[in-house]
Write an enzyme that holds these catalytic residues in place. Sequence first.
Site, PDB file in Angstrom:
ATOM      1  N   LYS A 171     -33.787 -92.333 -18.783  1.00 41.89           N
ATOM      2  CA  LYS A 171     -34.918 -91.089 -18.620  1.00 41.89           C
ATOM      3  C   LYS A 171     -33.765 -90.604 -17.614  1.00 41.89           C
ATOM      4  O   LYS A 171     -33.326 -89.593 -17.631  1.00 41.89           O
ATOM      5  CB  LYS A 171     -35.515 -90.919 -19.934  1.00 41.89           C
ATOM      6  CG  LYS A 171     -36.047 -90.913 -21.314  1.00 41.89           C
ATOM      7  CD  LYS A 171     -34.546 -89.941 -21.744  1.00 41.89           C
ATOM      8  CE  LYS A 171     -34.942 -90.299 -23.829  1.00 41.89           C
ATOM      9  NZ  LYS A 171     -34.003 -89.606 -24.400  1.00 41.89           N
TER      10      LYS A 171
ATOM     11  N   TYR B  64     -37.882 -97.042 -20.383  1.00 40.70           N
ATOM     12  CA  TYR B  64     -38.019 -95.669 -20.771  1.00 40.70           C
ATOM     13  C   TYR B  64     -37.496 -94.795 -20.078  1.00 40.70           C
ATOM     14  O   TYR B  64     -36.653 -93.508 -20.139  1.00 40.70           O
ATOM     15  CB  TYR B  64     -38.490 -95.619 -22.428  1.00 40.70           C
ATOM     16  CG  TYR B  64     -38.282 -94.358 -22.519  1.00 40.70           C
ATOM     17  CD1 TYR B  64     -37.499 -93.991 -23.820  1.00 40.70           C
ATOM     18  CD2 TYR B  64     -39.424 -93.201 -22.876  1.00 40.70           C
ATOM     19  CE1 TYR B  64     -37.354 -92.601 -25.112  1.00 40.70           C
ATOM     20  CE2 TYR B  64     -39.312 -91.690 -23.449  1.00 40.70           C
ATOM     21  CZ  TYR B  64     -37.801 -91.440 -24.232  1.00 40.70           C
ATOM     22  OH  TYR B  64     -37.925 -90.531 -25.616  1.00 40.70           O
TER      23      TYR B  64
ATOM     24  N   ILE C 228     -28.101 -95.556 -37.526  1.00 42.06           N
ATOM     25  CA  ILE C 228     -27.814 -96.584 -37.363  1.00 42.06           C
ATOM     26  C   ILE C 228     -28.380 -97.054 -39.558  1.00 42.06           C
ATOM     27  O   ILE C 228     -27.499 -98.786 -39.595  1.00 42.06           O
ATOM     28  CB  ILE C 228     -27.933 -98.048 -36.110  1.00 42.06           C
ATOM     29  CG1 ILE C 228     -27.383 -99.771 -36.777  1.00 42.06           C
ATOM     30  CG2 ILE C 228     -29.333 -98.216 -36.676  1.00 42.06           C
ATOM     31  CD1 ILE C 228     -27.465 -99.705 -35.075  1.00 42.06           C
ATOM     32  N   ARG C 229     -29.391 -95.949 -39.507  1.00 43.94           N
ATOM     33  CA  ARG C 229     -30.283 -96.899 -41.080  1.00 43.94           C
ATOM     34  C   ARG C 229     -29.631 -95.696 -41.777  1.00 43.94           C
ATOM     35  O   ARG C 229     -30.068 -94.517 -40.920  1.00 43.94           O
ATOM     36  CB  ARG C 229     -31.149 -98.233 -40.612  1.00 43.94           C
ATOM     37  CG  ARG C 229     -31.967 -96.585 -39.648  1.00 43.94           C
ATOM     38  CD  ARG C 229     -33.641 -97.028 -39.715  1.00 43.94           C
ATOM     39  NE  ARG C 229     -33.854 -96.564 -38.701  1.00 43.94           N
ATOM     40  CZ  ARG C 229     -35.074 -95.773 -39.238  1.00 43.94           C
ATOM     41  NH1 ARG C 229     -34.381 -95.195 -40.604  1.00 43.94           N
ATOM     42  NH2 ARG C 229     -35.948 -94.856 -38.672  1.00 43.94           N
TER      43      ARG C 229
ATOM     44  N   ASP D 151     -23.175 -96.580 -35.395  1.00 39.91           N
ATOM     45  CA  ASP D 151     -23.715 -96.939 -34.412  1.00 39.91           C
ATOM     46  C   ASP D 151     -23.515 -96.175 -32.910  1.00 39.91           C
ATOM     47  O   ASP D 151     -22.852 -95.709 -32.373  1.00 39.91           O
ATOM     48  CB  ASP D 151     -22.930 -98.686 -33.970  1.00 39.91           C
ATOM     49  CG  ASP D 151     -23.394 -99.450 -32.997  1.00 39.91           C
ATOM     50  OD1 ASP D 151     -24.918 -98.689 -31.983  1.00 39.91           O
ATOM     51  OD2 ASP D 151     -23.707-100.317 -32.516  1.00 39.91           O
TER      52      ASP D 151
ATOM     53  N   GLY E 195     -34.865 -90.020 -37.151  1.00 41.19           N
ATOM     54  CA  GLY E 195     -35.756 -90.362 -36.110  1.00 41.19           C
ATOM     55  C   GLY E 195     -37.219 -89.264 -36.836  1.00 41.19           C
ATOM     56  O   GLY E 195     -36.610 -88.836 -37.109  1.00 41.19           O
ATOM     57  N   GLN E 196     -38.049 -89.707 -35.319  1.00 41.50           N
ATOM     58  CA  GLN E 196     -38.802 -88.844 -36.016  1.00 41.50           C
ATOM     59  C   GLN E 196     -38.613 -87.264 -35.679  1.00 41.50           C
ATOM     60  O   GLN E 196     -38.354 -86.386 -36.118  1.00 41.50           O
ATOM     61  CB  GLN E 196     -40.869 -89.138 -34.839  1.00 41.50           C
ATOM     62  CG  GLN E 196     -41.882 -87.594 -34.780  1.00 41.50           C
ATOM     63  CD  GLN E 196     -42.357 -88.341 -34.086  1.00 41.50           C
ATOM     64  OE1 GLN E 196     -42.267 -88.659 -33.039  1.00 41.50           O
ATOM     65  NE2 GLN E 196     -43.231 -88.214 -34.249  1.00 41.50           N
TER      66      GLN E 196
END
Length: 313
Positions: free
Chosen positions: A147, A143, A36-37, A53, A12-13
């Site tokens: 959190k 979201y 996951i990728r 995962d 991710g970022q």
Amino acid sequence: MHKPILIIGACGQIGTELTIELRNKYGSDKVIASDIREGSEALMKSGPFELLDATNYAAIEDVVMHYEIDEVYLMAAMLSATAEKFPMRAWNLNMNSLFNVLNLAKDRKISKVFWPSSIAVFGPNTPKENTPQNTIMEPSTVYGISKQSGERWCEYYFKKYGVDVRSVRYPGLISWKTMPGGGTTDYAVEIYHKALEKGAYECFLAENTKLPMMYMDDAIRATINLMDSPAEHIKVRSSYNLGSMSFTPKEIAKSIQKHLPGFQISYAPDFRQEIADSWPSSIDDREAREQWGWEPKFDLDQTTAEMLKNLRK
């Protein structure tokens, strides 16, 4: 010698840059990236990688045991704008991944956990200016609810089971290395790309929407500093407020125009405007500064200069 680290959600970022920085610090073989990728070529070539995962406890446990992992950075999450489209999927990923890692720490299979929270934990009734560490939190997004719940669970696992879990509430993050992943503050990355590609940008937030932001280098530094701090310095076990700069789309456009005088911005607010309106416009992060020495290095104009210089390359 540092014990092995596992990063979940490494593609991710934040995860991409965090992984590479930790590998620079501790050695490539000490930092196991997982997602996951598969991720960017730079990430995949920089050290070991596992397809994983984050919602599968047994799979995480296998990786932890295989590599004798000591610390886990859990960066996997579905972000604000995407989570509004897939509420149950977001809740499942954001919460079950956290329980998996907290339970590994509770059972003493790992010794330390980093889990990121967000300014999304605050809501429309939170004081908007200099939002305090402890205040009204009534998040209005999927979201934000995940959190806020996560923060409560982190503190519970610390108090009940002695789990060494650490967290910061990230503001909007700006990076040239990776594209953002479906958040409400994504405009502050997209705008630099469009400024160079087209000389114009249509912003999905209104011109005077002021939000807390941070250059990615500062965010990575804060994360690693927090994890490196002695446990007795970490007084907040829910999540630390983390501040740097606050600006509006209009102000970031003016900062870009200092380098690209012809740059034009227009505004077409969409569903993300309502999310942004529920968030703080600036953050009081005294606890982080006093307890473990947090201090940002980049302001808006420095960020703009770095973004345009690196994107031009």
